[in-house]
Design an enzyme around this catalytic site. Structure first.
Site, short mmCIF file in Angstrom:
data_model
loop_
_atom_site.label_atom_id
_atom_site.label_comp_id
_atom_site.label_asym_id
_atom_site.label_seq_id
_atom_site.Cartn_x
_atom_site.Cartn_y
_atom_site.Cartn_z
N MET A 1 32.47 49.61 29.01
CA MET A 1 31.12 49.45 28.49
C MET A 1 30.11 50.03 29.49
O MET A 1 28.92 49.71 29.44
CB MET A 1 30.81 47.98 28.20
CG MET A 1 31.73 47.40 27.13
SD MET A 1 31.08 45.97 26.25
CE MET A 1 30.80 44.83 27.57
N GLY A 2 30.58 50.85 30.42
CA GLY A 2 29.67 51.51 31.36
C GLY A 2 29.25 50.60 32.50
O GLY A 2 29.91 49.59 32.79
N HIS B 1 31.48 50.37 38.38
CA HIS B 1 31.65 49.96 39.76
C HIS B 1 33.07 50.37 40.16
O HIS B 1 33.80 50.96 39.34
CB HIS B 1 31.41 48.45 39.91
CG HIS B 1 32.18 47.62 38.92
ND1 HIS B 1 33.55 47.51 38.95
CD2 HIS B 1 31.78 46.89 37.84
CE1 HIS B 1 33.96 46.73 37.97
NE2 HIS B 1 32.90 46.35 37.27
N HIS C 1 35.99 49.93 37.67
CA HIS C 1 36.16 50.96 36.63
C HIS C 1 36.75 52.24 37.24
O HIS C 1 37.64 52.87 36.65
CB HIS C 1 34.80 51.34 36.02
CG HIS C 1 34.11 50.24 35.30
ND1 HIS C 1 33.00 49.61 35.78
CD2 HIS C 1 34.38 49.66 34.11
CE1 HIS C 1 32.60 48.68 34.92
NE2 HIS C 1 33.43 48.69 33.90
N GLN D 1 42.60 43.72 35.44
CA GLN D 1 43.19 42.37 35.41
C GLN D 1 42.12 41.29 35.58
O GLN D 1 42.38 40.12 35.33
CB GLN D 1 44.28 42.29 36.50
CG GLN D 1 44.98 40.96 36.67
CD GLN D 1 45.77 40.52 35.42
OE1 GLN D 1 46.12 41.33 34.56
NE2 GLN D 1 46.06 39.22 35.33
N ASP E 1 39.76 40.77 33.66
CA ASP E 1 39.69 40.21 32.30
C ASP E 1 41.11 39.91 31.84
O ASP E 1 41.63 40.53 30.91
CB ASP E 1 39.00 41.21 31.37
CG ASP E 1 37.56 41.45 31.77
OD1 ASP E 1 36.74 40.56 31.59
OD2 ASP E 1 37.27 42.54 32.31
N GLN F 1 41.65 39.19 28.22
CA GLN F 1 41.47 40.40 27.40
C GLN F 1 42.75 41.25 27.42
O GLN F 1 43.17 41.79 26.39
CB GLN F 1 40.29 41.21 27.94
CG GLN F 1 40.10 42.56 27.27
CD GLN F 1 38.77 43.20 27.66
OE1 GLN F 1 37.76 42.92 27.07
NE2 GLN F 1 38.79 44.09 28.64
O1 PAF Z 1 36.27 45.21 29.21
C1 PAF Z 1 35.36 45.81 28.61
O2 PAF Z 1 34.56 46.50 29.22
C2 PAF Z 1 35.25 45.69 27.10
O3 PAF Z 1 35.60 44.41 26.69
C3 PAF Z 1 36.07 46.76 26.36
C4 PAF Z 1 37.55 46.61 26.60
C5 PAF Z 1 35.62 48.15 26.79
C6 PAF Z 1 35.82 46.63 24.85
O4 PAF Z 1 34.48 46.79 24.53
#
Ligand code: PAF
Length: 283
Positions: free
Chosen positions: A30-31, A34, A37, A149, A151, A154
């Site tokens: 989602m941009g 850091h 990412h 990890q 998240d 997720q």
């Molecule tokens: O982890 C994230 O940034 C978001 O939940 C994802 C996986 C890009 C989905 O929008």
């Protein structure tokens, strides 16, 4: 690196790579990049032939009143960082490209979504995540997708989604990246004031305290959670949840045998922070 905005463009880039015999890696984001990412992008660069980074602040995973409108956005900065880290394509669609008029499908994953962040943020959160991730996999058709990890829940939701819907993509979970003082990197850390920032380090200290208890040979959940709770309390941090769960299916566990996921979420100032650690029984 190319910046593309439509499904047709990203598919054309992927088709070209496939014609050359290259594998395709996807880093969904989602941009507000850091190091966390960037570590995913670098890992994708090491392991796949075409690296696609998606940048889309997905509205369906935010509840009314959450930080959708204030979520940090700086595409030019993100594009420069993604390119430097090895991305080939930045896929940054407009909301109407992802959710066109008449969009009527929601993907709901059961079993691993009802607890932790699913309970705290509401069912819509992981429905939004599962729906957009399913769409991104349909749009890009990656061989491998990379998730952090941090998240942890997720990651489990996405693994279950892929398994249940027979999606031909391998999910790679990459280690949590931390600041020098242990705070897990998050796009939401920018919401922290200096004082919040100091208090926020209690999350990692709580996980470390719990780990020390387990390393001493104690495996009972009560003792492990008490050690973590004491660190949070000392910093005046009231957890939204602090729980020990099975690392594969998230059922609650009362001891660490042989491993458990210790997951914490807390509001610190304006930021909702999460962190976790896999605790392993001493052998
Ligand atoms: O982890 C994230 O940034 C978001 O939940 C994802 C996986 C890009 C989905 O929008």
């Amino acid at each position: 690196m190319r910046i593309v905005r439509t499904v047709a463009e990203v598919r054309a880039a992927v088709a070209e790579a496939r014609r050359d015999g290259r594998t395709v890696g996807l880093v969904p984001t989602m941009g507000a990049f850091h190091e966390g990412h960037l570590s995913l992008i670098r890992r994708a660069r090491e392991t796949t032939g075409l690296v696609v980074v998606s940048l889309f602040v997905n509205p369906t995973q935010f509840a009314p009143g959450e930080d959708l409108s204030t979520y940090p956005r700086d595409e030019a900065r993100d594009a420069a960082l993604a390119e430097r880290s090895g991305a080939d394509v930045l896929f940054a669609p407009e909301p109407a490209e992802v959710y066109p008029d008449g969009f009527a499908t929601t993907v709901h994953v059961s079993g691993v979504t009802e607890v932790l962040c699913g309970a705290a943020r509401g069912a819509h959160h992981f429905d939004g995540v599962a729906t957009v991730v399913a769409k991104l996999f349909g749009m890009v058709a990656p061989d491998v997708a990379f998730f952090g990890q941090k998240d942890a829940q997720q990651v489990l939701v996405v693994r279950r989604l892929v398994r249940d819907l027979d999606m031909p993509v391998r999910i790679e979970a990459c280690p949590i990246v931390r600041e020098a003082d242990g705070l897990a990197m998050s796009s939401r850390n920018v919401y922290l004031t200096d004082d919040d920032r100091r208090r926020a380090t209690a999350l990692n200290r709580a996980l470390a305290a719990a780990e020390r208890v387990v390393e001493s040979g104690e495996t009972g959940a009560d003792a492990v959670l008490a050690a973590a709770r004491a660190e949070l309390a000392a910093a005046g941090v009231d957890p939204e949840y602090l729980e020990l769960r099975d690392p594969d299916d998230l059922h609650e566990v009362d001891r660490i045998a042989p491993a458990a996921l210790l997951a914490v979420a807390a509001r610190v100032g304006a930021a909702r922070l999460i962190d976790n650690r896999i605790l392993k029984e001493r052998r």
